[in-house]
Design an enzyme around this catalytic site. Sequence first.
Site, PDB file in Angstrom:
ATOM      1  N   GLU A   4       2.158  -3.543 -15.883  1.00  0.00           N
ATOM      2  CA  GLU A   4       2.675  -2.996 -14.612  1.00  0.00           C
ATOM      3  C   GLU A   4       4.201  -3.190 -14.541  1.00  0.00           C
ATOM      4  O   GLU A   4       4.730  -4.197 -15.019  1.00  0.00           O
ATOM      5  CB  GLU A   4       1.996  -3.785 -13.476  1.00  0.00           C
ATOM      6  CG  GLU A   4       2.372  -3.392 -12.072  1.00  0.00           C
ATOM      7  CD  GLU A   4       1.663  -4.291 -11.025  1.00  0.00           C
ATOM      8  OE1 GLU A   4       1.052  -5.318 -11.407  1.00  0.00           O
ATOM      9  OE2 GLU A   4       1.723  -3.954  -9.837  1.00  0.00           O
ATOM     10  N   LYS A  76      -0.151   3.193  -7.277  1.00  0.00           N
ATOM     11  CA  LYS A  76      -1.045   2.072  -6.934  1.00  0.00           C
ATOM     12  C   LYS A  76      -1.581   2.194  -5.507  1.00  0.00           C
ATOM     13  O   LYS A  76      -0.820   2.305  -4.544  1.00  0.00           O
ATOM     14  CB  LYS A  76      -0.283   0.765  -7.103  1.00  0.00           C
ATOM     15  CG  LYS A  76      -1.111  -0.501  -6.956  1.00  0.00           C
ATOM     16  CD  LYS A  76      -0.241  -1.713  -7.299  1.00  0.00           C
ATOM     17  CE  LYS A  76      -1.015  -3.022  -7.283  1.00  0.00           C
ATOM     18  NZ  LYS A  76      -0.150  -4.149  -7.722  1.00  0.00           N
ATOM     19  N   CYS A 109      -3.330  -3.363 -11.551  1.00  0.00           N
ATOM     20  CA  CYS A 109      -3.376  -4.774 -11.135  1.00  0.00           C
ATOM     21  C   CYS A 109      -4.333  -5.030  -9.958  1.00  0.00           C
ATOM     22  O   CYS A 109      -5.532  -4.955 -10.128  1.00  0.00           O
ATOM     23  CB  CYS A 109      -1.965  -5.277 -10.862  1.00  0.00           C
ATOM     24  SG  CYS A 109      -1.858  -7.091 -11.033  1.00  0.00           S
TER      25      CYS A 109
END
Length: 228
Positions: A4, A76, A109
Amino acid sequence: MLPELANSGYMYAAPDALAPFSEPGDGSGPFLSALRVLAAETGGVILTGFSESAPNGLYNSAAAVGAAGILTVYRKTHLFFEEQDLFLPGDTGFSIFEHAGASIGVMICFDWYFPESARTLALRGAQVIAHPSNLVLPHCQTAMVTRCLENRVFAITTNRYGTETLGDKRLTFTGASQLMSPLGERLLQAPVDSDCVLLAEIDPTLADNKRPTTRNDLLADRRPEHYA
Ligand code: ACM
């Protein structure tokens, strides 16, 4: 795969401080352009997290970069902790791209903490989940056993290691990047505290068998009418 925010690092006080290390998702910036050159040299696709600059602000994004350019950009969905001060909430939804005969879905994540992320990708046909990360909480690498078992997918978590500081704030990233099989087997794992490049050959069609018994199918047997 890279982790990330591989173009920027993680800790910034404000979006203005992070903006100079961010670039558009169309591949026109220096970081994604360089990956495109590498992808062309190798014939591969490189999946990386990056800080994306957009007209309305920054996104914590991931791009799949091939020789011909950007295959997909995922923003995200579930922003972690103080990321909420830097990034806009992702608006792309969970995306899938095709490479070398495999369907590859992307989550980033902290998305792991929401089982809906991996399930949505599996329902959309992902055989492999690409999961670039900068993990700081414990348990993800273990929890991915369950994400893979319950969806019968491969998952690649590429994670950062080491410590970053900003003023008196300090975060330690947990390393231990890994490749999980659809049966929850850990096929590869990196150390917790050093650079590592890991390679494996997989058969993505193993993820097409969703049957833990001859009478069950993990996706078809769902009872969404009872889940509301
Ligand atoms: C995280 O989502 N980077 C913890």
